[in-house]
Design a protein around this motif. Structure first.
Motif, mmCIF file in Angstrom:
data_model
loop_
_atom_site.group_PDB
_atom_site.id
_atom_site.type_symbol
_atom_site.label_atom_id
_atom_site.label_comp_id
_atom_site.label_asym_id
_atom_site.label_seq_id
_atom_site.Cartn_x
_atom_site.Cartn_y
_atom_site.Cartn_z
ATOM 1 N N LEU A 199 0.829 -1.205 0.000
ATOM 2 C CA LEU A 199 0.000 0.000 0.000
ATOM 3 C C LEU A 199 0.863 1.255 0.000
ATOM 4 C CD1 LEU A 199 -2.709 -1.227 2.503
ATOM 5 C CD2 LEU A 199 -3.284 -0.109 0.350
ATOM 6 N N MET A 200 1.868 1.293 0.864
ATOM 7 C CA MET A 200 2.756 2.452 0.939
ATOM 8 C C MET A 200 3.536 2.635 -0.354
ATOM 9 S SD MET A 200 3.695 5.000 2.838
ATOM 10 C CE MET A 200 3.365 4.637 4.567
ATOM 11 N N TYR A 201 4.013 1.549 -0.919
ATOM 12 C CA TYR A 201 4.738 1.596 -2.185
ATOM 13 C C TYR A 201 3.873 2.240 -3.277
ATOM 14 C CZ TYR A 201 6.814 -0.137 -6.546
ATOM 15 O OH TYR A 201 7.330 -0.233 -7.812
ATOM 16 N N LEU A 202 2.632 1.815 -3.372
ATOM 17 C CA LEU A 202 1.750 2.319 -4.420
ATOM 18 C C LEU A 202 1.383 3.787 -4.204
ATOM 19 C CD1 LEU A 202 -0.617 -0.765 -4.835
ATOM 20 C CD2 LEU A 202 1.175 -0.004 -6.419
ATOM 21 N N LEU A 203 1.121 4.176 -2.966
ATOM 22 C CA LEU A 203 0.783 5.574 -2.688
ATOM 23 C C LEU A 203 1.968 6.492 -2.938
ATOM 24 C CD1 LEU A 203 -1.430 5.344 0.535
ATOM 25 C CD2 LEU A 203 -2.160 5.707 -1.828
ATOM 26 N N THR A 204 3.168 5.967 -2.749
ATOM 27 C CA THR A 204 4.382 6.760 -2.965
ATOM 28 C C THR A 204 4.695 6.935 -4.448
ATOM 29 O OG1 THR A 204 5.311 5.970 -0.867
ATOM 30 C CG2 THR A 204 6.855 6.914 -2.444
ATOM 31 N N HIS A 205 4.382 5.919 -5.251
ATOM 32 C CA HIS A 205 4.801 5.928 -6.654
ATOM 33 C C HIS A 205 3.669 6.260 -7.630
ATOM 34 C CE1 HIS A 205 8.115 3.639 -4.812
ATOM 35 N NE2 HIS A 205 8.825 4.070 -5.832
ATOM 36 N N ASN A 206 2.485 6.554 -7.121
ATOM 37 C CA ASN A 206 1.361 6.848 -8.008
ATOM 38 C C ASN A 206 0.559 8.039 -7.489
ATOM 39 O OD1 ASN A 206 1.132 4.285 -9.950
ATOM 40 N ND2 ASN A 206 1.630 3.553 -7.894
ATOM 41 N N ASN A 207 -0.029 8.757 -8.403
ATOM 42 C CA ASN A 207 -0.879 9.887 -8.050
ATOM 43 C C ASN A 207 -2.297 9.371 -7.783
ATOM 44 O OD1 ASN A 207 -1.943 12.443 -7.647
ATOM 45 N ND2 ASN A 207 -2.149 12.861 -9.836
ATOM 46 N N ILE A 208 -2.497 8.877 -6.558
ATOM 47 C CA ILE A 208 -3.757 8.245 -6.167
ATOM 48 C C ILE A 208 -4.323 8.971 -4.955
ATOM 49 C CG2 ILE A 208 -4.812 6.132 -5.266
ATOM 50 C CD1 ILE A 208 -2.633 4.565 -6.722
ATOM 51 N N GLU A 209 -5.588 9.367 -5.029
ATOM 52 C CA GLU A 209 -6.213 10.069 -3.906
ATOM 53 C C GLU A 209 -6.597 9.106 -2.788
ATOM 54 O OE1 GLU A 209 -10.046 12.990 -2.966
ATOM 55 O OE2 GLU A 209 -9.549 12.428 -5.027
ATOM 56 N N ARG A 210 -7.119 7.949 -3.141
ATOM 57 C CA ARG A 210 -7.495 6.924 -2.167
ATOM 58 C C ARG A 210 -7.192 5.548 -2.746
ATOM 59 N NH1 ARG A 210 -10.640 5.963 2.256
ATOM 60 N NH2 ARG A 210 -11.491 8.055 2.364
ATOM 61 N N LEU A 211 -6.637 4.670 -1.907
ATOM 62 C CA LEU A 211 -6.302 3.310 -2.334
ATOM 63 C C LEU A 211 -6.919 2.321 -1.361
ATOM 64 C CD1 LEU A 211 -4.688 1.437 -4.237
ATOM 65 C CD2 LEU A 211 -2.719 1.755 -2.728
ATOM 66 N N THR A 212 -7.605 1.332 -1.898
ATOM 67 C CA THR A 212 -8.322 0.359 -1.079
ATOM 68 C C THR A 212 -7.763 -1.038 -1.311
ATOM 69 O OG1 THR A 212 -10.341 1.693 -1.204
ATOM 70 C CG2 THR A 212 -10.586 -0.610 -0.522
ATOM 71 N N TYR A 213 -7.267 -1.654 -0.243
ATOM 72 C CA TYR A 213 -6.812 -3.036 -0.326
ATOM 73 C C TYR A 213 -8.024 -3.960 -0.213
ATOM 74 C CZ TYR A 213 -5.053 -7.594 0.759
ATOM 75 O OH TYR A 213 -4.848 -8.949 0.731
#
Length: 302
Positions: free
Chosen positions: A86-100
């Motif tokens: 989750l942290m990897y994806l939020l750091t490397h992508n312009n995403i407002e909200r990410l849901t696992y």
């Protein structure tokens, strides 16, 4: 809506079923998938699923994680990697909200509905809300279920996620003897420690074998309902594909056609898709200690 998932070869069929349920009901979505083995990556790459981005383990693993990997069981390492990914994806992508989302989830309505009542919360958690006769289980496994958890890509969301990541790296094992449980019991502390951490309040989310006895489940105009509300998301906890034609329900060995038949059809379609790519691949799974303990059901097709 942005999702992520961590899957092994034994969850590939279920992930494809989950993907198709999202595709059916979501107007706009993207799913990031961390593949825990090369077979999973290879087959999903050849499947060319729309709006799916694949990641290999080597993209996120460092020496510290590799050392941890050698000391944890496969499922424990997957749990450990959840906040890491989750942290990897939020750091490397312009995403407002990410849901696992776990691979054994399945949508029966638009995923966006999950956010209807508390979209401003930085972190969204799903309560187990167990049936009365097994409510005591929450003392061991936690008030919240880690099968679905959503983070805003803001200071409070990332701060909470970073704390969860540190805890899981430090300790994440499949036992309750220490008062902890995998990555999941930390969610209770998360709820107490951080601001803007909220339970999902929309009815019909994360209905599962541990709480579905509370509801009247029925079909109305082609849609599944629980009591007076549309079913949004069911968690098929304990469902296992034991071979390409059959499955078992390890959680109470309970088969309910109205809730299981639609899902089993999607899983069967997923098996056929994978077979068209690699006829030798076998993604079936049953723990050796449970082999022969459960009634085997045929994977139904319409």
């Amino acid at each position: 809506m942005y999702f992520c998932n961590i899957i092994t070869r034994t969850r590939l069929y279920q992930f494809i079923a989950l993907y198709n349920s999202i595709k059916k009901y979501s107007k706009s979505f993207k799913i990031f998938v961390l593949c825990m083995d090369e077979d999973t990556f290879r087959i999903l790459e050849q499947a060319r699923l729309e709006n799916v981005t694949l990641n290999r383990l080597s993209e996120i693993e460092d020496n510290h994680l590799l050392n941890i990997k050698s000391m944890r069981k496969a499922e424990e390492y997957c749990w450990t990697l959840k906040p890491v990914y989750l942290m990897y994806l939020l750091t490397h992508n312009n995403i407002e909200r990410l849901t696992y989302i776990d691979a054994d989830l399945f949508f029966y309505d638009d995923p966006e509905r999950i956010l209807e009542r508390n979209s401003k919360c930085s972190v969204l958690l799903s309560e187990h809300d167990c049936n009365f006769d097994i409510k005591y289980v929450e003392n061991d496994v936690g008030r919240f279920n880690a099968g679905i958890i959503s983070f805003m890509n803001n200071f409070r969301g990332r701060n909470c996620l970073h704390w969860w990541k540190r805890q899981c790296i430090k300790w994440c094992f499949n036992t309750t003897t220490t008062g902890q449980f995998g990555d999941q019991k930390y969610l209770e502390q998360m709820f107490e420690r951080f601001m803007e951490v909220c339970p999902i309040e929309v009815p019909g989310v994360n209905i599962a074998p541990w709480n579905d006895e509370k509801y009247k489940i029925y079909i109305n105009k082609g849609n599944l309902f629980i009591n007076d509300d549309r079913l949004i998301l069911y968690h098929y906890c304990g469902f296992r594909v034991v071979n390409k034609k059959s499955c078992v329900f390890m959680y109470g060995d309970k088969y309910s056609p109205i809730i299981h038949n639609p899902y089993m059809e999607y899983v069967k379609d997923a098996i056929l898709l994978v077979e068209s790519i690699d006829s030798e691949f076998d993604g079936s799974f049953i723990e050796p200690c449970n082999e022969g303990r459960f009634k085997v059901f045929s994977l139904v097709t319409s």
